[in-house]
Design a protein around this motif. Sequence first.
Motif, short mmCIF file in Angstrom:
data_model
loop_
_atom_site.label_atom_id
_atom_site.label_comp_id
_atom_site.label_asym_id
_atom_site.label_seq_id
_atom_site.Cartn_x
_atom_site.Cartn_y
_atom_site.Cartn_z
N SER A 1 44.65 66.79 64.81
CA SER A 1 45.17 67.34 66.06
C SER A 1 44.24 67.00 67.22
CB SER A 1 45.33 68.85 65.92
OG SER A 1 45.77 69.41 67.13
N MET A 2 42.94 67.17 67.01
CA MET A 2 41.96 66.81 68.04
C MET A 2 42.03 65.33 68.35
SD MET A 2 38.48 68.72 66.88
CE MET A 2 38.63 70.22 65.93
N LEU A 3 42.02 64.52 67.30
CA LEU A 3 41.99 63.06 67.48
C LEU A 3 43.26 62.54 68.16
CD1 LEU A 3 40.30 62.24 64.09
CD2 LEU A 3 39.35 61.70 66.35
N GLU A 4 44.39 63.14 67.85
CA GLU A 4 45.63 62.71 68.50
C GLU A 4 45.58 63.03 69.99
OE1 GLU A 4 48.58 64.51 65.96
OE2 GLU A 4 48.32 62.93 64.45
N ASP A 5 45.04 64.19 70.35
CA ASP A 5 44.85 64.51 71.77
C ASP A 5 43.93 63.47 72.42
OD1 ASP A 5 46.46 66.76 71.89
OD2 ASP A 5 44.80 68.20 71.84
N TRP A 6 42.81 63.18 71.76
CA TRP A 6 41.83 62.25 72.32
C TRP A 6 42.45 60.86 72.48
CZ3 TRP A 6 36.89 63.50 68.94
CH2 TRP A 6 36.52 64.83 69.14
N LYS A 7 43.21 60.42 71.48
CA LYS A 7 43.86 59.10 71.59
C LYS A 7 44.80 59.06 72.78
CE LYS A 7 45.45 56.81 68.00
NZ LYS A 7 44.85 55.51 67.75
N ALA A 8 45.42 60.18 73.10
CA ALA A 8 46.35 60.26 74.23
C ALA A 8 45.62 60.50 75.56
CB ALA A 8 47.36 61.38 73.99
N GLY A 9 44.28 60.58 75.52
CA GLY A 9 43.52 60.81 76.74
C GLY A 9 43.50 62.26 77.19
N ASN A 10 43.86 63.16 76.30
CA ASN A 10 43.88 64.59 76.62
C ASN A 10 42.60 65.24 76.11
OD1 ASN A 10 44.32 67.32 76.93
ND2 ASN A 10 46.12 67.40 75.61
N PHE A 11 41.73 65.60 77.03
CA PHE A 11 40.46 66.23 76.67
C PHE A 11 40.39 67.67 77.18
CE2 PHE A 11 39.83 61.66 77.07
CZ PHE A 11 39.49 61.37 75.76
N SER A 12 41.54 68.24 77.47
CA SER A 12 41.59 69.59 78.03
C SER A 12 41.09 70.66 77.06
CB SER A 12 43.01 69.92 78.50
OG SER A 12 43.91 69.90 77.41
N HIS A 13 41.03 70.32 75.78
CA HIS A 13 40.54 71.27 74.77
C HIS A 13 39.17 70.87 74.24
CE1 HIS A 13 44.48 73.13 74.74
NE2 HIS A 13 45.02 71.94 74.56
#
Length: 175
Positions: free
Chosen positions: A122-134
């Motif tokens: 879940s973290m890595l998928e966010d990071w791959k999408a450029g989402n670092f809000s968490h």
Amino acid sequence: MKKIKNMSLKSKLVVVVGFAAVVVIGYFGMGYYHTYKAEQMVAQHPEQAVLKATTIKDSDWNLHLDSTSSEEAVENIMHQMTHQKVIADQKWGAIPMIPDTINQVYKVVKDSDFPDKDDLMSMLEDWKAGNFSHAASNHNYLWERLGGTVGEAMGIASPEEEAEYVLENFSSKVK
């Protein structure tokens, strides 16, 4: 060589201690210099610093992960990657949060049977999408899993704070 043999023990000790002092001062002085230069660039040209800090070279980062890597090793790498994105009193270790490093970790976790695979993916998928809000909660999750006691993330770094961190820690790798 003869001069060294003829020196007293006290003189030899002074030479060794003096040399060690020069090495230590040089080491810490260079660290201070890089921090000072990063702070100056961010203060004088924040837009340029942020832009420069977002151009870390991808090709130089081999995380040495493979199918035999432990979950703890992967979590440690991910934890160090979050340091670029968070505010914390102390940060131990620095690995850039760039597409190349994210993809290296993603591949290992995706192909793993780690007990916490779903959380890590879940973290890595966010990071791959450029989402670092968490990133702060990601950091603290990994920090707790690794037994952290000092350096809890208190929030997300501003673009200027991230630029300063990148320039301090990866200046030789910035394009």
